[in-house]
Structure formats: C-alpha cells, structure tokens
Design a protein around this motif. Structure first.
Motif, PDB file in Angstrom:
ATOM      1  N   LYS A 139     -34.148 -92.501  -7.264  1.00  0.00           N
ATOM      2  CA  LYS A 139     -33.211 -91.601  -7.056  1.00  0.00           C
ATOM      3  C   LYS A 139     -33.695 -90.718  -5.620  1.00  0.00           C
ATOM      4  N   TYR A 140     -35.000 -90.357  -5.735  1.00  0.00           N
ATOM      5  CA  TYR A 140     -35.629 -89.351  -4.770  1.00  0.00           C
ATOM      6  C   TYR A 140     -35.357 -90.078  -3.341  1.00  0.00           C
ATOM      7  N   SER A 141     -35.609 -91.386  -3.431  1.00  0.00           N
ATOM      8  CA  SER A 141     -35.576 -92.222  -2.184  1.00  0.00           C
ATOM      9  C   SER A 141     -33.980 -92.076  -1.443  1.00  0.00           C
ATOM     10  N   ARG A 142     -33.148 -92.321  -2.288  1.00  0.00           N
ATOM     11  CA  ARG A 142     -31.705 -92.305  -2.150  1.00  0.00           C
ATOM     12  C   ARG A 142     -31.412 -90.829  -1.604  1.00  0.00           C
ATOM     13  N   VAL A 143     -31.901 -89.802  -2.038  1.00  0.00           N
ATOM     14  CA  VAL A 143     -31.590 -88.273  -1.615  1.00  0.00           C
ATOM     15  C   VAL A 143     -31.983 -88.115  -0.277  1.00  0.00           C
ATOM     16  N   VAL A 144     -33.204 -88.648  -0.020  1.00  0.00           N
ATOM     17  CA  VAL A 144     -33.859 -88.530   1.320  1.00  0.00           C
ATOM     18  C   VAL A 144     -32.891 -89.525   2.391  1.00  0.00           C
ATOM     19  N   LEU A 145     -32.702 -90.614   2.063  1.00  0.00           N
ATOM     20  CA  LEU A 145     -32.012 -91.224   3.099  1.00  0.00           C
ATOM     21  C   LEU A 145     -30.613 -90.738   3.190  1.00  0.00           C
ATOM     22  N   SER A 146     -29.778 -89.860   2.071  1.00  0.00           N
ATOM     23  CA  SER A 146     -28.725 -89.492   2.330  1.00  0.00           C
ATOM     24  C   SER A 146     -28.606 -88.346   3.566  1.00  0.00           C
ATOM     25  N   LYS A 147     -29.722 -87.899   3.934  1.00  0.00           N
ATOM     26  CA  LYS A 147     -29.979 -86.721   4.754  1.00  0.00           C
ATOM     27  C   LYS A 147     -30.424 -87.477   6.249  1.00  0.00           C
ATOM     28  N   SER A 148     -30.438 -88.490   6.135  1.00  0.00           N
ATOM     29  CA  SER A 148     -30.831 -89.321   7.475  1.00  0.00           C
ATOM     30  C   SER A 148     -29.728 -90.274   7.974  1.00  0.00           C
ATOM     31  N   PRO A 149     -30.243 -90.347   9.436  1.00  0.00           N
ATOM     32  CA  PRO A 149     -28.994 -91.337  10.075  1.00  0.00           C
ATOM     33  C   PRO A 149     -28.764 -92.625   9.661  1.00  0.00           C
ATOM     34  N   VAL A 150     -29.778 -92.831   8.911  1.00  0.00           N
ATOM     35  CA  VAL A 150     -29.823 -94.034   8.170  1.00  0.00           C
ATOM     36  C   VAL A 150     -28.620 -93.954   7.020  1.00  0.00           C
ATOM     37  N   GLN A 151     -28.265 -93.167   6.489  1.00  0.00           N
ATOM     38  CA  GLN A 151     -27.357 -93.212   5.547  1.00  0.00           C
ATOM     39  C   GLN A 151     -25.958 -93.137   6.125  1.00  0.00           C
ATOM     40  N   LYS A 152     -25.829 -92.815   7.456  1.00  0.00           N
ATOM     41  CA  LYS A 152     -24.324 -93.119   8.218  1.00  0.00           C
ATOM     42  C   LYS A 152     -24.312 -94.447   8.516  1.00  0.00           C
ATOM     43  N   ILE A 153     -25.233 -95.089   8.793  1.00  0.00           N
ATOM     44  CA  ILE A 153     -25.169 -96.632   9.128  1.00  0.00           C
ATOM     45  C   ILE A 153     -24.559 -97.273   7.704  1.00  0.00           C
ATOM     46  N   TYR A 154     -25.477 -96.748   6.554  1.00  0.00           N
ATOM     47  CA  TYR A 154     -25.254 -97.496   5.370  1.00  0.00           C
ATOM     48  C   TYR A 154     -23.922 -97.318   4.964  1.00  0.00           C
ATOM     49  N   HIS A 155     -23.174 -95.847   5.038  1.00  0.00           N
ATOM     50  CA  HIS A 155     -21.830 -95.686   4.628  1.00  0.00           C
ATOM     51  C   HIS A 155     -20.870 -96.586   5.686  1.00  0.00           C
ATOM     52  N   GLY A 156     -21.206 -96.707   6.962  1.00  0.00           N
ATOM     53  CA  GLY A 156     -20.285 -97.601   7.945  1.00  0.00           C
ATOM     54  C   GLY A 156     -20.264 -98.865   7.406  1.00  0.00           C
ATOM     55  N   ILE A 157     -21.512 -99.492   7.111  1.00  0.00           N
ATOM     56  CA  ILE A 157     -21.463-100.965   6.597  1.00  0.00           C
ATOM     57  C   ILE A 157     -20.542-100.956   5.162  1.00  0.00           C
ATOM     58  N   ARG A 158     -20.910-100.031   4.213  1.00  0.00           N
ATOM     59  CA  ARG A 158     -20.263-100.199   3.007  1.00  0.00           C
ATOM     60  C   ARG A 158     -18.901-100.173   3.177  1.00  0.00           C
ATOM     61  N   LEU A 159     -18.285 -99.200   3.887  1.00  0.00           N
ATOM     62  CA  LEU A 159     -16.803 -99.178   4.272  1.00  0.00           C
ATOM     63  C   LEU A 159     -16.308-100.327   4.896  1.00  0.00           C
ATOM     64  N   PHE A 160     -16.940-101.011   5.642  1.00  0.00           N
ATOM     65  CA  PHE A 160     -16.725-102.554   6.382  1.00  0.00           C
ATOM     66  C   PHE A 160     -16.540-103.330   5.141  1.00  0.00           C
ATOM     67  N   LEU A 161     -17.619-103.282   4.140  1.00  0.00           N
ATOM     68  CA  LEU A 161     -17.494-104.521   3.124  1.00  0.00           C
ATOM     69  C   LEU A 161     -16.376-104.285   2.262  1.00  0.00           C
ATOM     70  N   GLN A 162     -16.264-102.767   1.892  1.00  0.00           N
ATOM     71  CA  GLN A 162     -14.999-102.561   0.765  1.00  0.00           C
ATOM     72  C   GLN A 162     -13.697-102.437   1.144  1.00  0.00           C
ATOM     73  N   GLU A 163     -13.630-102.270   2.706  1.00  0.00           N
ATOM     74  CA  GLU A 163     -12.225-101.991   3.014  1.00  0.00           C
ATOM     75  C   GLU A 163     -11.642-103.060   3.950  1.00  0.00           C
ATOM     76  N   TYR A 164     -12.493-103.602   4.958  1.00  0.00           N
ATOM     77  CA  TYR A 164     -12.157-104.573   5.971  1.00  0.00           C
ATOM     78  C   TYR A 164     -12.236-105.934   5.200  1.00  0.00           C
ATOM     79  N   LEU A 165     -13.691-106.245   5.147  1.00  0.00           N
ATOM     80  CA  LEU A 165     -14.035-107.454   4.769  1.00  0.00           C
ATOM     81  C   LEU A 165     -13.314-107.928   3.344  1.00  0.00           C
TER      82      LEU A 165
END
Length: 429
Positions: free
Chosen positions: A239-265
């Motif tokens: 959980k701590y690692s997820r919180v740290v990632l949520s504050k980093s640019p990595v999270q924006k990339i993750y969110h974009g990939i997730r949106l691509f997988l859930q909505e487009y693909l």
C-alpha cells in the motif's frame, strides 16, 4: 421478530464550518423518520457557525459551543449526550443522502438485522464540482486488518458500545481514531453487517484524506492490537508503494494505460472476440466487473466504468450499453435484449458547470428488458418486471409490471409463477 421504532441519535461536530454546516443540519432535520435526537457540538467557532446553529436550535435536541481538543474529543462529547439505540455521525460538510435514509435503515433493521451491533451502508463522494461518485472498498469487515471497509459516517453503532469504548484522543492517532474504535470493536467480537443503502455523502477533501497519515495510523492500530505480522507487513508495504507511485509521473502513465485498456481496448477490440471465456476474463480482470456463474455478455457490448455486478444465469445480448460510472446491479436470471442502454450517469442541465452526476440502477431477478429500451439513472426494476421494446424508463417499475412507451407506463401485470433460466451461450458469440 418484534418490530421496533428505535430512537436514532445523530451527532454533528463542527469548527468554523459556516460555509457547510447549514446543509448538514438540514439533511438531518429533513429526515422522514420521526424518532431522531439531534446533537450538535461546536468547537467555539469564530466564523458565524453558531448563528447558523441558533436558527435551528428549536429542532436540535442539544447543542453546545466550547473549546475542545480536536474532532475526536468533540465526538466523545456528543456521544455522552446520546440516548438512542444507535448513533450515527454526520459531521460538518457531510450529509445524509436522502430524506428517507434513516427510515430505510430502520426498515431494513427490523426485517433482518436486530442482532447486530454495527450496521454500515454505502457512501458517495462529493467532488469539487458538486458531482457525486460511489465510494467503494476492495474488502469486507471480515478482513478489517486491511483498513476501513466503510466510511465512518455510514456506520450506525450501538450507543452503549460507543459510550463504553469512545474514541482515543492522542497524538498517535491524528486522523484515524474512528478506525481505531471500529477495529477495537471488531477485535472484541462485536457483530458487523453491511446494508445496500446509500447512507451519506461527504466532501472529497476532508480532514482525514491524507494517505500517508492513514497508513501510519493504520500500522499503529495493528501494532496496538497485536496484529502486526508477516501478512500485514507485506500488505502495508504494498500500500505504501502505491501511495508513493500515486504522487509521481509514473502514476500518470499507469492511469493512461489503464484508461486505454478499460475504455478503448475493451470496447473496440475485446468485445469483438467471439469467445466468451476470453471476453469475460478480460472484463473481470481489467474492467473489474463482477460476473456470476452462468451469466453472459454477448458480442459488441460497450462498457464504461467498473461499478457493475451481474449475478447468476443472466444474459446481456449484443450491442448493449452498460454504464458503471454509478452502480449497476443486474440480478439473477435477467434477460436483456440487444441494444439496451442502462445509463447511470447524466448531467445537471441547470448547473452553470453542466455537472456530472450518477445514480444507481438496480435490476432485480427475472426482469426482461426488450430490445432498444433505455433505463435512466436512479431506476429500480422490480422482480419479474417486463420492459417492452423501445421504452424509456424514467422511474421505478414495480415487481411483475409490464411497462411500455415514452416515458414508460404500466400496461398490464405479468404472471408471478416464474421458474426459467434465460442463460445461453451461442457458438462464436
């Protein structure tokens, strides 16, 4: 089981909340349930909060204004004044979801819940633009060590337990003394039960919405009750690692990939694969949809959001639109014909900002929805209801009613002796 009409104690604590306190107070005083005592504890506000409280003091059972040691000290003061069977906290900026909230809870309590100590329901988040979204938790009270599984304002606790245990007021627990109380009750064997009622709505940004502080307090609580072990350490490290990632640019990339997988693909590729086991596995794993045994989602359905649950032996035919931005629940042995739209979200056309809002759709067992029908936000389709082809349903449909037209109106009754299974899996569909 003897029906009772218990007194429900409602406690509101506030400090310098003039901008939000009136809506909170009104949500309590407007309840249709009559057996309510209302207690307001103000921390000696300096911004006009007391003047607003005084406007309603003839309808408030007790209120006071004096300095305190923080929110949990104020909540303990409120508890000491409660005399109801159950107590619920509706703090400043939060509000009871509808005028019938407490009445609905008592009705459910009388029918099946009288043996429980803690009754908790669902909550919605109020975004900055005023729109509402469901708050969901990935676990139940049976896995309390993972953290809160409900919003504390959606909990009705037996008053006697609150008065005996109270909230810890200490420097170690800055924002999680409510979870400490809940976990203490859980460890002592108090009985918990979840109810499918939206109890409250709360502001997205509040005093306790600090993920780092939440983690620190949760770990303190687990250690306090001797539940800090290999399993819990592993979980909270993740959980701590997820919180740290949520504050980093990595999270924006993750969110974009997730949106691509859930909505487009999901909606332009996966929904065209002619094998159920592939589509269903993807919808469950990537979109987070819960699909029961024997249920099927056919080709070319469009899915948005992930708050969708389909029970057992139900069929969703081709080219349907399933909207999971609000909660969409489809019961057992439901038959949904091609090109049906189940829409949980819309916009407030009177809002200057064209605000988005969502409301639940509940489809009970044995419902049949005809081709190209549209079910609008907030509608409940009762057991065995029939929605004729092309109908637009704008309000609840009673069990076994047959409705048609725009807007849909009742035209006849359906046979109540139903015993069939509409589930089917066509080859290459």
């Amino acid at each position: 089981m003897t029906r009772i009409t218990p007194v429900i104690s409602v406690v509101t604590v506030v400090y310098n909340g003039a901008a939000a306190i009136e809506k909170t107070i009104q949500s309590v005083l407007n309840q249709t349930y009559e057996h309510v005592e209302y207690i307001v504890i103000d921390g000696n506000s300096k911004d006009g909060t007391q003047d607003i409280i005084k406007k309603y003091e003839d309808r408030i059972t007790f209120w006071s204004s004096e300095p305190d040691k923080g929110i949990y000290d104020a909540m303990n003061k409120g508890i000491s004044k409660c005399t109801g069977l159950f107590t619920i906290f509706v703090n400043c900026g939060d509000y009871l979801y509808s005028a019938s909230t407490l009445a609905s809870i008592v009705e459910t309590y009388n029918s099946e819940l009288q043996q429980y100590d803690m009754v908790y329901g669902r909550a919605k988040i109020i975004k900055e633009d005023g729109s509402l979204f469901d708050l969901t938790f990935p676990h139940s009270h049976e896995e309390m060590w993972r953290g809160p599984c409900f919003r504390h304002g959606a909990l009705l606790a037996r008053t006697i337990i609150l008065q005996n245990e109270q909230f810890e007021v200490s420097k170690e627990l800055k924002i999680a003394a409510d979870f400490d109380f809940i976990y203490k009750c859980y460890k002592k064997g108090c009985s918990f039960v979840s109810i499918d009622i939206v109890v409250m709505a709360f502001l997205e940004e509040g005093v306790s919405d600090n993920p780092y502080r939440h983690l620190k307090d949760s770990i303190y609580i687990l250690k306090k009750y001797k539940d800090w072990n290999l399993k819990t350490r592993k979980y909270y490290t993740y959980k701590y690692s997820r919180v740290v990632l949520s504050k980093s640019p990595v999270q924006k990339i993750y969110h974009g990939i997730r949106l691509f997988l859930q909505e487009y693909l999901a909606n332009y590729w996966i929904n065209k694969i002619p094998f159920y086991f592939i589509r269903h596995a993807y919808y469950k794993k990537i979109n987070g949809i819960r699909i029961g045994k024997g249920s099927s989602i056919h080709l070319n359905c469009f899915i948005t959001g992930n708050n969708i649950e389909i029970a057992e032996n139900s069929v969703i035919n081709r080219r349907c639109f399933l909207d999971g931005r609000g909660r969409l629940f489809i019961g057992n042995k439901v038959s949904i014909s091609p090109e049906v739209h189940l829409i949980t979200g819309d916009h407030d056309y009177n809002s200057p900002g064209f605000l988005f809002r969502s409301k639940d759709i509940i489809v009970e067992d044995y419902v049949w929805i005809g081709s190209r029908a549209t079910i609008l936000p907030g509608v409940k389709l009762g057991t065995g209801a029939v929605i004729c082809a092309g109908a637009i349903v704008t309000k609840d449909v009673e069990p076994f009613a047959v409705v048609a037209g725009i807007p849909a109106v009742k035209i006849k009754e359906r046979n109540r002796d139903l015993n069939y299974n509409p589930s089917w899996f066509a080859y290459f569909d």
